[in-house]
Design a protein around this motif. Structure first.
Motif, short mmCIF file in Angstrom:
data_model
loop_
_atom_site.label_atom_id
_atom_site.label_comp_id
_atom_site.label_asym_id
_atom_site.label_seq_id
_atom_site.Cartn_x
_atom_site.Cartn_y
_atom_site.Cartn_z
N PRO A 85 -0.99 -2.11 23.24
CA PRO A 85 -2.28 -1.93 23.89
C PRO A 85 -2.81 -0.50 23.82
O PRO A 85 -4.00 -0.26 24.07
CB PRO A 85 -1.99 -2.35 25.34
N GLU A 86 -1.93 0.44 23.47
CA GLU A 86 -2.35 1.84 23.35
C GLU A 86 -2.79 2.19 21.94
O GLU A 86 -3.14 3.36 21.67
CB GLU A 86 -1.20 2.77 23.78
N ALA A 87 -2.76 1.24 21.04
CA ALA A 87 -3.17 1.53 19.66
C ALA A 87 -4.62 1.99 19.63
O ALA A 87 -5.50 1.37 20.26
CB ALA A 87 -2.99 0.29 18.80
N PRO A 88 -4.90 3.07 18.92
CA PRO A 88 -6.28 3.56 18.87
C PRO A 88 -7.16 2.70 17.98
O PRO A 88 -6.67 2.05 17.04
CB PRO A 88 -6.12 4.96 18.27
N ILE A 89 -8.44 2.67 18.27
CA ILE A 89 -9.42 2.07 17.37
C ILE A 89 -9.96 3.22 16.52
O ILE A 89 -10.78 4.03 16.98
CB ILE A 89 -10.54 1.35 18.14
N TYR A 90 -9.46 3.29 15.30
CA TYR A 90 -9.71 4.49 14.49
C TYR A 90 -9.66 4.13 13.01
O TYR A 90 -8.89 3.27 12.58
CB TYR A 90 -8.65 5.56 14.80
N GLY A 91 -10.45 4.84 12.22
CA GLY A 91 -10.32 4.86 10.78
C GLY A 91 -10.89 3.65 10.06
O GLY A 91 -11.34 2.68 10.67
N GLU A 92 -10.86 3.74 8.73
CA GLU A 92 -11.33 2.65 7.88
C GLU A 92 -10.16 2.04 7.13
O GLU A 92 -9.39 2.74 6.46
CB GLU A 92 -12.36 3.15 6.88
N TYR A 93 -10.04 0.73 7.25
CA TYR A 93 -9.04 -0.03 6.50
C TYR A 93 -9.74 -0.63 5.29
O TYR A 93 -10.77 -1.31 5.43
CB TYR A 93 -8.44 -1.13 7.38
N ILE A 94 -9.18 -0.40 4.09
CA ILE A 94 -9.79 -0.88 2.86
C ILE A 94 -8.89 -1.93 2.22
O ILE A 94 -7.72 -1.67 1.94
CB ILE A 94 -10.04 0.27 1.86
N SER A 95 -9.43 -3.11 2.00
CA SER A 95 -8.70 -4.22 1.40
C SER A 95 -9.33 -4.59 0.07
O SER A 95 -10.55 -4.50 -0.09
CB SER A 95 -8.72 -5.43 2.34
N GLY A 96 -8.51 -4.99 -0.88
CA GLY A 96 -9.01 -5.38 -2.19
C GLY A 96 -9.09 -6.89 -2.35
O GLY A 96 -8.20 -7.62 -1.88
N VAL A 97 -10.14 -7.36 -3.00
CA VAL A 97 -10.37 -8.79 -3.20
C VAL A 97 -10.71 -9.02 -4.67
O VAL A 97 -11.52 -8.28 -5.25
CB VAL A 97 -11.52 -9.31 -2.32
N ILE A 147 -5.09 11.78 8.19
CA ILE A 147 -5.68 13.08 7.87
C ILE A 147 -4.91 13.79 6.75
O ILE A 147 -5.49 14.48 5.90
CB ILE A 147 -5.74 13.96 9.14
N THR A 148 -3.60 13.60 6.75
CA THR A 148 -2.77 14.31 5.76
C THR A 148 -2.50 13.50 4.49
O THR A 148 -1.84 13.99 3.58
CB THR A 148 -1.41 14.67 6.39
N LEU A 149 -3.00 12.26 4.42
CA LEU A 149 -2.65 11.39 3.30
C LEU A 149 -3.11 11.94 1.97
O LEU A 149 -2.34 11.98 1.00
CB LEU A 149 -3.23 9.98 3.52
N ASP A 150 -4.36 12.40 1.89
CA ASP A 150 -4.85 12.94 0.61
C ASP A 150 -4.03 14.14 0.17
O ASP A 150 -3.70 14.30 -1.01
CB ASP A 150 -6.32 13.32 0.74
N GLU A 151 -3.69 15.00 1.11
CA GLU A 151 -2.88 16.18 0.80
C GLU A 151 -1.50 15.77 0.28
O GLU A 151 -1.00 16.33 -0.70
CB GLU A 151 -2.74 17.04 2.05
N ARG A 152 -0.90 14.77 0.90
CA ARG A 152 0.42 14.31 0.45
C ARG A 152 0.34 13.64 -0.91
O ARG A 152 1.25 13.75 -1.74
CB ARG A 152 1.01 13.36 1.49
N ARG A 153 -0.75 12.93 -1.17
CA ARG A 153 -0.91 12.31 -2.49
C ARG A 153 -1.10 13.38 -3.57
O ARG A 153 -0.53 13.28 -4.67
CB ARG A 153 -2.11 11.36 -2.47
N ASP A 154 -1.91 14.37 -3.26
CA ASP A 154 -2.19 15.41 -4.25
C ASP A 154 -0.95 16.24 -4.58
O ASP A 154 -0.84 16.81 -5.68
CB ASP A 154 -3.29 16.35 -3.73
N ALA A 155 -0.02 16.29 -3.65
CA ALA A 155 1.19 17.09 -3.85
C ALA A 155 2.21 16.41 -4.74
O ALA A 155 3.20 17.04 -5.16
CB ALA A 155 1.83 17.43 -2.50
#
Length: 627
Positions: A58-70, A618-626
């Motif tokens: 119940p404490e899960a935040p409502i945040y961000g965009e989830y992208i699904s492929g079809v 927030i850190t995902l792009d940085e971790r991918r680029d590394a």
């Protein structure tokens, strides 16, 4: 015969009893009012004042965009017509009167409905709507909207909707937030209140001036659900946004379940580009359904993101009932009327060879329509299951296959070498018994006409396992071929029943009564455009389905399900394929997760209740680029 107009004492007494019965049936005060309904009149697992479901956070935040492929495209926002290529996610717009939970089999709780009232005989049901329930435009959801939902679609919508609700006798608005559904006198379906309760309710204000048969993308439909459509680009993407003003935010089903601020469905032309999309981060998660791709396309040595755990590749145990994945016959065609012919065609499919060559030996052969559950038939029928079969045999002489009284059918195994001689020899014997003979390499009937068989599908992946099957069919002397169609062509072929065989999946349920009616009843088999596209009509199956829907306890339902499963497999109405008891998931390391593996009652999917973790995101792009 007594005259219709005869004024006898017995007639007057009977009329009095009838009127008294009607009065009792209409006396709503005598029927209990509950916040849930249980299929077998049992108690609910959760109390009325529940704060949240324990399998959610119940404490899960409502945040961000989830992208699904079809894969594919879309051309319609109208889910009522049963014919367009609907955009993904349209179910997010709507609520229903009732909703199930992920850790309780036989109970549904009110969503739009605050209370449910019905008598013990379930001849009617009254739903009282929550005062809080609101449409996306802020106006209340009313009993009139509920009645409109059913009247509108029964009168003007997809024909299958009318067939599905044939048990409805009347719908009556009692007041602004109470609606009563009365069922026909011959209705025996105890699941009817659940079926009605699960139907998405639609707003009169949006739909009453529209044609439900229309295909449209010119306006966004509205509902009472947690999301609204934010934007779209034809054939490219559709984006939904979480409604901050969603009326149900403080109720338990909404706490920790709809956790993404926006959900984007991106469309791709083919599965190859879809697989590439997860690798490069265009989409956030993918359930991979092809074993070859799972093994070869996502190797850690080839993809640094997987090696470093930034792109997670994980299998989750799946011990739930398995869907019926099978090759379906068009059983309205004369050549498939003999069950020996159907069995023979099934013997030409060499699962062991296919599993070894294509699936790395990891799949399990499916031998049941209710596989991996307490509902599947096994061994020899005994006890109550045997009684049911014996009663059917006496009631419908000659209609039950004799094999239902022997060992449950399972497909004979091969040595996986690709040399399927024993099964093909057995298949030819079955064809011979059915009147077909092998002449000059051709399997022909008494008129010298060769047996022809065309298998159609819309997935390019299916070619790999269908073509070896076609080769085996050709070895039997059958003029066999496989045709790959685009999705629109394939759908039209299925709906018009212009096919011999096709691959399809029927979703499984632990309470399969109403569902089996959709899949296997004679009524829907005779209805063009229905999901019972195989066209098979059977008094035996109709009787079993009626017993399923009228079962008043779980043990009876289980035994009837076993009898139904045994009949379906003995009739060889489909060629069952395979299943895998794990879910294969790829997802980028941006999610907050819940581990459901230790919850024995949990029946939901492995990602149920997940959310996007802001710090990881927030850190995902940085971790991918590394990498």
């Amino acid at each position: 015969m007594t005259s219709l107009f005869q004024r006898s004492t017995f007639a007057v007494a009977a009329a009095a009893l009838t009127l008294a019965g009607m009065a009792r049936a209409d006396d709503h005060a005598d029927a209990p009012i509950q916040y849930f309904i249980n299929k077998f009149d049992g108690e609910a697992k959760y109390p009325a004042d529940l704060e949240f479901y324990p399998y959610l956070n119940p404490e899960a935040p409502i945040y961000g965009e989830y992208i699904s492929g079809v894969r594919g495209g879309f051309n319609d926002f109208n889910t009522l017509n049963g014919r367009g290529d609907d955009a993904s996610g349209l179910g997010l717009l709507s609520d229903s009167l009732l909703g199930g939970v992920a850790d309780e089999l036989d109970t549904s709780y009110g969503i739009l409905a605050e209370t449910i009232q019905m008598p013990k005989d379930r001849s009617w049901v009254i739903y009282k709507l929550r005062d809080e329930a609101r449409w996306a435009n802020g106006t209340p959801v009313t009993a009139d909207d509920v009645k409109f939902t059913f009247d509108f679609q029964i009168e003007k919508g997809w024909p299958g909707f009318k067939d599905a609700y044939a048990m409805l006798g009347s719908i009556e608005v009692l007041d602004g937030n109470r609606v009563k559904f009365s069922f026909t006198a011959d209705n025996t379906d105890r699941n009817a209140p659940f079926t009605i309760g699960g139907e998405p309710i639609i707003p009169r204000y949006f739909w009453e001036d529209r044609d439900p048969q229309e295909i449209f993308l010119d306006t966004y439909p509205e509902g009472s659900g947690e999301y609204r459509i934010k934007e779209h680009k034809d054939e490219d993407y559709i984006v939904y946004e979480r409604r901050e003003d969603y009326w149900g935010n403080d109720f338990p089903w909404a706490k920790g379940s709809a956790n993404f601020k926006t959900i984007r469905y991106r469309y791709y032309n083919d599965v190859t580009t879809l697989r590439n999309a997860i690798k490069v981060g265009e989409i956030d998660m993918r359930a991979e359904n092809q074993m070859k791709a799972w093994v070869n396309d996502y190797k850690a040595e080839d993809i640094p993101a997987i090696a470093e755990g930034v792109l997670v590749k994980k299998e989750f145990d799946d011990n739930n009932i398995q869907n019926t994945q099978a090759m379906f016959f068009n059983l309205q065609r004369e050549k498939f009327q003999d069950r020996r012919v159907r069995e023979a065609i099934g013997l030409a499919f060499d699962f062991e060879f296919t599993n070894k060559q294509l699936f790395y030996g990891r799949y399990i052969r499916q031998n049941s329509h209710l596989e991996n559950s307490q509902l599947e038939a096994t061994g020899v029928a005994t006890g109550r299951e045997l009684e049911i079969l014996q009663e059917l045999d006496a009631k419908y002489p000659g209609q039950l296959p004799a094999t239902v009284f022997g060992e449950q059918y399972s497909y004979p195994e091969t040595d996986a070498s690709g040399n399927n001689r024993d099964n093909l020899r057995a298949a030819l014997n079955l064809f011979a018994e059915a009147g077909w003979t092998l002449e000059d390499g051709k399997l022909v009937d008494a008129n010298g006409e060769q047996f022809a068989l065309e298998i159609i599908d819309s997935s390019p992946d299916s070619e790999r396992y269908i073509l070896p099957w076609v080769e085996n069919l050709e070895r039997l002397g059958i003029a066999a071929e496989f045709r790959l169609l685009d999705t629109t062509q394939w759908i039209e072929k299925i709906r018009s029943r212009d096919f011999d065989m096709t691959d399809y999946v029927y979703r499984a349920s632990y309470t399969p009564g109403t569902q089996m009616r959709y899949y296997w009843s004679s009524e829907l088999a005779a209805t063009p455009g229905s999901i019972a596209f195989h066209g098979y009509e059977s008094e035996v199956l109709d009787d079993l389905i009626a017993q399923l829907t009228s079962a008043d306890n779980r043990e009876e339902l289980n035994q009837v399900s076993k009898a139904l499963d045994r009949v379906l497999t003995s009739e060889h109405l489909v060629v069952l394929e395979w299943y895998y008891n794990k879910s294969r998931m790829l997802y980028w390391d941006k999610f907050g997760t819940i581990d459901h593996s230790d919850d024995e009652d949990f029946l939901g999917g492995p990602t149920t209740g997940w959310w996007i973790d802001e710090a990881l995101d927030i850190t995902l792009d940085e971790r991918r680029d590394a990498l």
